[in-house]
Design an enzyme around this catalytic site. Sequence first.
Site, PDB file in Angstrom:
ATOM      1  N   LYS B  45      24.914  32.650 102.963  1.00  0.00           N
ATOM      2  CA  LYS B  45      26.245  32.625 102.329  1.00  0.00           C
ATOM      3  C   LYS B  45      26.204  31.867 101.002  1.00  0.00           C
ATOM      4  CE  LYS B  45      31.061  31.355 103.119  1.00  0.00           C
ATOM      5  NZ  LYS B  45      31.938  32.526 103.004  1.00  0.00           N
ATOM      6  N   ASN B  75      38.961  39.356 104.025  1.00  0.00           N
ATOM      7  CA  ASN B  75      38.553  37.959 104.147  1.00  0.00           C
ATOM      8  C   ASN B  75      38.984  37.181 102.909  1.00  0.00           C
ATOM      9  OD1 ASN B  75      37.272  35.559 104.683  1.00  0.00           O
ATOM     10  ND2 ASN B  75      35.210  36.311 104.273  1.00  0.00           N
ATOM     11  N   ASN B 134      26.113  36.678  93.322  1.00  0.00           N
ATOM     12  CA  ASN B 134      27.433  37.075  93.821  1.00  0.00           C
ATOM     13  C   ASN B 134      28.357  37.367  92.648  1.00  0.00           C
ATOM     14  OD1 ASN B 134      30.053  37.211  94.773  1.00  0.00           O
ATOM     15  ND2 ASN B 134      29.737  35.724  96.405  1.00  0.00           N
ATOM     16  N   PHE B 135      28.376  38.635  92.263  1.00  0.00           N
ATOM     17  CA  PHE B 135      29.275  39.099  91.197  1.00  0.00           C
ATOM     18  C   PHE B 135      30.389  39.939  91.802  1.00  0.00           C
ATOM     19  CE2 PHE B 135      25.528  39.177  87.950  1.00  0.00           C
ATOM     20  CZ  PHE B 135      25.617  37.800  87.818  1.00  0.00           C
ATOM     21  N   CYS B 137      32.824  38.602  94.606  1.00  0.00           N
ATOM     22  CA  CYS B 137      33.960  37.923  95.242  1.00  0.00           C
ATOM     23  C   CYS B 137      35.243  38.127  94.424  1.00  0.00           C
ATOM     24  CB  CYS B 137      33.664  36.435  95.406  1.00  0.00           C
ATOM     25  SG  CYS B 137      34.996  35.582  96.277  1.00  0.00           S
ATOM     26  N   LYS B 175      24.436  41.718  92.994  1.00  0.00           N
ATOM     27  CA  LYS B 175      25.447  42.324  93.859  1.00  0.00           C
ATOM     28  C   LYS B 175      26.616  42.809  93.008  1.00  0.00           C
ATOM     29  CE  LYS B 175      27.620  41.608  98.344  1.00  0.00           C
ATOM     30  NZ  LYS B 175      27.849  40.607  99.423  1.00  0.00           N
TER      31      LYS B 175
END
Lengths: 220, 196
Positions: B45, B75, B134-135, B137, B175
């Site tokens: 994560k 989420n 992480n592109f 969220c 991502k």
Amino acid sequence: MVGVDLDAMAPMPVVDGRGTHGGYCGPAVKPIALRMLGEIARTPDTSVLPISGIGGISNWRDAAEFLVMGATSLQVCTAAMHYGFRIVEDMIDGLSNWMDEKGFETIADVTGRAVPNFVNWNQLNLKFKTLASIDQEACIKCGLCHIACEDTSHQAISKTLLNGERHYEVIDEECVGCNLCAHVCPVDDCITMVPQPVEDVQTWNEHPNNPMSKIPAKAG
Amino acid sequence: MADLSTNIAGIRSPNPFWLASAPPTDKEYNVRRALEAGWGGVVWKTLGEDPPVVNVSSRYGATRYNGQRMAGLNNIELITDRPLAVNLAEIKAVKKDYPDRAIIVSIMVPCVEESWKRILPLVEETGADGIELNFGCPHGMSERNMGSAVGQVPGYVEMVTRWCKQYTRMPVIVKLTPNITNILNPARAALRGGGG
């Protein structure tokens, strides 16, 4: 936004009376993810990128679909959150059995296998036709296929009384093979789509009705 | 029997099934249980800079449809809310015990070269097999100019990817966010940033 709590008057999940948008995942996003995966895999300059596929993968079949559409590894979350980590056992067994059945020995044999068949609309064969066929033995006479076709499609399923029972029959001349009746039918394999023999191939690019095509339309 | 092992950009795993970067991969306890169950790899994560983010209570919304629970899951949790050092130590311990599995670390820090330069060697030191940027969220972090706020701007995707290729030997997975009109634009940016 998955929904609005009509008592709290706030998006769900509700945090002390308010909500927000979030990251949406699970089986519902699979169609979107597959399209994006395929788009990258089929486009010549981006096709060189190795892809880790993600988006609603819930079972071995989803996994196989993502692999053949271009993925080399697969990422899963919602399915594990729903059923626990041991769901991976079913995914591994299922994928392995399917690969054995198809004669695929490695993941590399599988990756991208369906990509050449993901084309733009104008590369589909306009000469191809498929027709609905109702298995009268399996039919429960519910009438969903008839009303769906009658109200919203091509009036290609007739409703008659036969020996005092409702009877539904496909009218081949009217059927465009759209699949709606097969989708609404509640009985598995009761309505099947039967591909008709293909004479030749004609895409929109070659069709005379296409103003951009090289073949002139017949007068009148 | 079919060989399910896979190799993506030099990251090897005994099967193609990885747990995605998400709540199930937030800590060592869960990740060890997953690897014991047979997962080929995990994407840890998302790590960020200290002090850690703070998460809200009540986090998931679900789409139910005609009796199907969780047909969709929404989420609103953010990235890891545990200190960076705790995560790094756990990643190192897990990788040491599971050398054959793919351990990938998701990262999200501000679009500042110094921030990436600082965190990449720390992640590399854990022995992890690769990183994932992480592109994607779309909430909370995007308001802080990270996550999908980066993924939606191909120029930023390219810039950060290039920094990562420059400052680490680890393979880089970019991502992509689906919250964009044409997925090819950020995909091409990632390719350019990676030197392709």
